[in-house]
Design an enzyme around this catalytic site. Structure first.
Site, PDB file in Angstrom:
ATOM      1  N   TYR A 127       0.825  -1.214   0.000  1.00 40.11           N
ATOM      2  CA  TYR A 127       0.000   0.000   0.000  1.00 40.11           C
ATOM      3  C   TYR A 127       0.860   1.266   0.000  1.00 40.11           C
ATOM      4  O   TYR A 127       0.330   2.361   0.070  1.00 40.11           O
ATOM      5  CB  TYR A 127      -0.952  -0.004   1.200  1.00 40.11           C
ATOM      6  CG  TYR A 127      -2.088  -0.990   1.048  1.00 40.11           C
ATOM      7  CD1 TYR A 127      -1.851  -2.282   0.612  1.00 40.11           C
ATOM      8  CD2 TYR A 127      -3.395  -0.632   1.327  1.00 40.11           C
ATOM      9  CE1 TYR A 127      -2.882  -3.194   0.463  1.00 40.11           C
ATOM     10  CE2 TYR A 127      -4.435  -1.534   1.187  1.00 40.11           C
ATOM     11  CZ  TYR A 127      -4.157  -2.816   0.759  1.00 40.11           C
ATOM     12  OH  TYR A 127      -5.175  -3.717   0.617  1.00 40.11           O
ATOM     13  N   LYS A 174       4.488 -14.392   4.891  1.00 38.01           N
ATOM     14  CA  LYS A 174       4.858 -15.261   3.764  1.00 38.01           C
ATOM     15  C   LYS A 174       6.378 -15.194   3.614  1.00 38.01           C
ATOM     16  O   LYS A 174       6.924 -14.944   2.527  1.00 38.01           O
ATOM     17  CB  LYS A 174       4.119 -14.784   2.501  1.00 38.01           C
ATOM     18  CG  LYS A 174       4.124 -15.759   1.355  1.00 38.01           C
ATOM     19  CD  LYS A 174       3.175 -16.921   1.532  1.00 38.01           C
ATOM     20  CE  LYS A 174       3.368 -17.921   0.404  1.00 38.01           C
ATOM     21  NZ  LYS A 174       2.648 -19.190   0.595  1.00 38.01           N
ATOM     22  N   ASP A 208      -1.038 -18.598   4.146  1.00 35.22           N
ATOM     23  CA  ASP A 208      -1.999 -19.492   3.471  1.00 35.22           C
ATOM     24  C   ASP A 208      -2.459 -20.595   4.430  1.00 35.22           C
ATOM     25  O   ASP A 208      -3.657 -20.872   4.560  1.00 35.22           O
ATOM     26  CB  ASP A 208      -1.440 -20.058   2.164  1.00 35.22           C
ATOM     27  CG  ASP A 208       0.042 -20.419   2.236  1.00 35.22           C
ATOM     28  OD1 ASP A 208       0.632 -20.261   3.320  1.00 35.22           O
ATOM     29  OD2 ASP A 208       0.604 -20.851   1.211  1.00 35.22           O
ATOM     30  N   ASP A 232      -5.755  -6.288   5.526  1.00 29.63           N
ATOM     31  CA  ASP A 232      -6.933  -5.838   4.793  1.00 29.63           C
ATOM     32  C   ASP A 232      -7.799  -7.040   4.412  1.00 29.63           C
ATOM     33  O   ASP A 232      -9.007  -7.088   4.672  1.00 29.63           O
ATOM     34  CB  ASP A 232      -6.463  -5.082   3.536  1.00 29.63           C
ATOM     35  CG  ASP A 232      -7.572  -4.287   2.876  1.00 29.63           C
ATOM     36  OD1 ASP A 232      -8.711  -4.303   3.397  1.00 29.63           O
ATOM     37  OD2 ASP A 232      -7.310  -3.659   1.843  1.00 29.63           O
TER      38      ASP A 232
END
Ligand code: NAI
Length: 344
Positions: A127, A174, A208, A232
């Site tokens: 972002y 991640k 995940d 988000d």
């Protein structure tokens, strides 16, 4: 004690849900004077040259506290997102989004007793808005991760957890793929966790696998610590456990107690102006605002008003008095009136 806070009604359903929140706060007896300012599409329509006018920023800096309705950023007209701009310009680095099972709101997860708080880094990651067209058909979006911001949000998450009697922080990342970027975010969380050993438990999950575990057993999670984009996405995912965007409040915190309270949902243009929107998420955000005021000014009347509003909307939901998104039959205004009836 008299308080002043900025009110940004926003766009789409924003003015409808803001009116409802202001009405309920007043009915609960909280003495707040609202300094109404514009942002988003409505600011442009009112003649401002930017979606986030200087006068609005100045008002928030002056009062240090705001209740904000959702804002629409005009697409394809060169405007940057009003929400991203607000968070960056005021350095509102930490978003706090509580997701709790609501009494009387039936969902697939009703039996789980979901009680999760998402803490989202608000100022960087993807972002940061650094995108480049390298050549025809090739675009890069840069993900920015700094040690300073990662440490700051990790510290905030643990402090938040400890101050609210929460037992565990789970960082979602991640780092197996983005070894440097997410790796840095993870390392900062791990190092902060060491300082809280014995007081707040810590775990790290690859995002995940974490999502799968979340939908399998949301009740095993407590505080989730995420970088910007993951926070988000997870906010909406977790909203689904408890009845959707109509019941998910939020707050953005900066340095020195500055805070902007807003629902997770957007301006919902599909139902704007139809008296259909659920104002509860913004009303719950207003309750968070009252609790923040109570804490920062030692005003017990704010705590009392917050508790009364919470009891009133819980009473409504248990009695089946709800908007259509929650299976009820009330419009925005009738739902706000129903809460006020219980406050009278
Ligand atoms: P959205 O949250 O506005 O709507 C998604 C779906 O949820 C729609 O079907 C909508 O009708 C429903 N919904 C949302 N809030 C609701 C409520 N209170 N009661 C009942 N139903 C509700 O998300 P979307 O469509 O992706 O975005 C629409 C606009 O909002 C965009 O311009 C976006 O940029 C902006 N936005 C602003 C945010 C903010 O100001 N904090 C946050 C998210 C989006």
């Amino acid at each position: 004690m008299q308080h002043t806070a900025v009110l940004i009604p926003g766009d789409g359903i924003g003015p409808e849900v803001s009116d409802a929140a202001v009405q309920v706060v007043a009915a609960a007896g909280a003495t707040i004077t609202w300094d109404t300012c514009q942002a988003g599409l409505s600011a442009i329509e009112a003649g401002a040259s930017a979606v986030l006018p200087e006068v609005t920023l100045k008002a928030i800096k002056r009062h240090q506290i705001a209740l904000k309705g959702p804002c629409t950023t005009p697409v394809g007209e060169g405007f940057t997102s009003v929400n991203v701009a607000l968070r960056k310009q005021l350095n509102l680095f930490g978003a706090v989004r509580p997701v709790r099972t609501m009494p009387g709101v039936g969902t697939r997860y009703s039996d789980c007793g979901v009680d999760i708080v998402i803490i989202r880094e608000n100022t960087e990651g993807l972002y940061a808005g650094i995108e480049n067209q390298i050549s025809a058909g090739v675009v890069t979006s840069l993900k920015v991760v700094t040690e300073a911001a990662s440490r700051r949000i990790a510290r905030f998450a643990f402090q938040y957890a400890a101050s609210r009697g929460r037992h565990k922080v789970t960082v979602l990342h991640k780092a197996n793929i983005m070894k440097l970027g997410d790796g840095l975010f993870l390392r900062c969380a791990q190092e902060e966790a060491q300082r809280w050993e014995g007081r707040v438990a810590f775990e790290s999950l690859i995002i995940d696998a974490g999502c799968m575990r979340l939908v399998q057993a949301p009740d095993r999670f407590d505080v989730l610590l995420c970088e910007n984009l993951y926070g988000d996405v997870l906010s909406d995912l977790c909203a689904g456990f408890v009845g959707g965007l109509g019941v998910t409040p939020g707050a953005n915190f900066g340095e020195n107690e500055m805070a902007v309270f807003e629902a997770v949902h957007g301006s919902a243009p599909d139902i704007a102006g139809q008296n259909k929107a659920n104002p509860l998420a913004l009303i719950m955000s207003a309750v968070m605002l009252l609790r923040h005021l109570a804490q920062s000014t030692n005003d017990e009347a704010c705590t009392a008003a917050a508790n009364r509003i919470r009891d009133a909307y819980n009473g409504c939901l248990l009695a089946g008095e709800a908007t259509t998104d929650l299976g009820g039959s009330l419009g925005t205004r009738a739902f706000a009136d129903a809460i006020c009836m219980r406050l009278a």
